[in-house]
Design a protein around this motif. Structure first.
Motif, short mmCIF file in Angstrom:
data_model
loop_
_atom_site.label_atom_id
_atom_site.label_comp_id
_atom_site.label_asym_id
_atom_site.label_seq_id
_atom_site.Cartn_x
_atom_site.Cartn_y
_atom_site.Cartn_z
N UNK A 92 0.85 -1.18 0.00
CA UNK A 92 0.00 0.00 0.00
C UNK A 92 0.89 1.24 0.00
N UNK A 93 0.34 2.41 0.11
CA UNK A 93 1.09 3.67 0.04
C UNK A 93 2.44 3.54 0.71
N UNK A 94 3.53 3.69 -0.07
CA UNK A 94 4.85 3.53 0.53
C UNK A 94 5.16 4.67 1.50
N UNK A 95 5.81 4.36 2.63
CA UNK A 95 6.19 5.41 3.57
C UNK A 95 7.21 6.37 2.95
N UNK A 96 7.45 7.47 3.63
CA UNK A 96 8.44 8.45 3.17
C UNK A 96 9.78 7.75 2.90
N UNK A 97 10.47 8.21 1.90
CA UNK A 97 11.79 7.72 1.52
C UNK A 97 11.79 6.32 0.91
N UNK A 98 10.61 5.81 0.52
CA UNK A 98 10.50 4.52 -0.14
C UNK A 98 9.56 4.64 -1.34
N UNK A 99 9.54 3.61 -2.18
CA UNK A 99 8.67 3.62 -3.36
C UNK A 99 8.36 2.18 -3.75
N UNK A 100 7.38 2.00 -4.64
CA UNK A 100 7.06 0.69 -5.18
C UNK A 100 8.15 0.25 -6.16
N UNK A 101 8.32 -1.06 -6.27
CA UNK A 101 9.20 -1.64 -7.27
C UNK A 101 8.41 -2.75 -7.97
N UNK A 102 8.34 -2.68 -9.29
CA UNK A 102 7.61 -3.69 -10.06
C UNK A 102 8.40 -4.99 -10.02
N UNK A 103 7.78 -6.05 -9.49
CA UNK A 103 8.39 -7.37 -9.42
C UNK A 103 7.36 -8.39 -9.89
N UNK A 104 7.80 -9.36 -10.66
CA UNK A 104 6.93 -10.43 -11.17
C UNK A 104 5.72 -9.87 -11.91
N UNK A 105 5.90 -8.75 -12.59
CA UNK A 105 4.80 -8.13 -13.32
C UNK A 105 3.81 -7.41 -12.43
N UNK A 106 4.08 -7.36 -11.14
CA UNK A 106 3.21 -6.74 -10.15
C UNK A 106 3.72 -5.32 -9.87
#
Length: 139
Positions: A92-106
């Motif tokens: 869900x919403x990444x905390x400050x200083x982090x972000x999503x990374x696409x893995x396994x097409x997700x």
């Protein structure tokens, strides 16, 4: 009682500026081995633990995930089942200083650092389980 949540830990530890200051590349999703230039993966156990808000989960009920231990600047956090590193669920919403990374097409399959700012025990991640699975591991 829902399926079981288990934890393991791999942490990317940047060294002398050789790390990935804006996050891990998607190529690390498959085996989660850090590939910083000139740095070997740490052979000893990590001085960190992954704690979850519950030992079991229910589909579509978020799970709170916290990394405890010393402060860290780099992270790659993913949920998977068994010996496969296919990213399960969605962060869900990444905390400050982090972000999503696409893995396994997700698109929301993993969380990584977005900068080199320090993260610590107060950095809390929220993960949404998939509809059907058995035991889940956080790495």
């Amino acid at each position: 009682m829902g399926p079981l949540l288990l934890s393991a830990f791999l942490l990317q530890v940047p060294s002398l500026g050789f790390g990935y200051p804006t996050g891990a590349p998607s190529s690390t999703c498959e085996d989660m081995i850090p590939r910083h230039s000139g740095v070997q993966p740490q052979p000893s156990p990590a001085p960190y633990a992954i704690q979850t808000s519950s030992r079991t989960f229910q589909p579509q009920q978020p799970v709170t995930v916290t990394i405890t231990g010393a402060e860290y600047s780099g992270v790659l956090l993913q949920a998977y089942m068994g010996s496969s590193f296919n990213a399960l669920g969605s962060w869900q919403s990444p905390p400050a200083n982090t972000k999503f990374l696409k893995c396994s097409g997700n698109q929301r399959g993993a969380i990584t650092q977005s900068n080199t700012n320090v993260k610590g025990n107060s950095t809390v991640y929220s993960w949404m389980p998939p509809s059907e699975t058995s035991s889940i591991y956080f790495v």
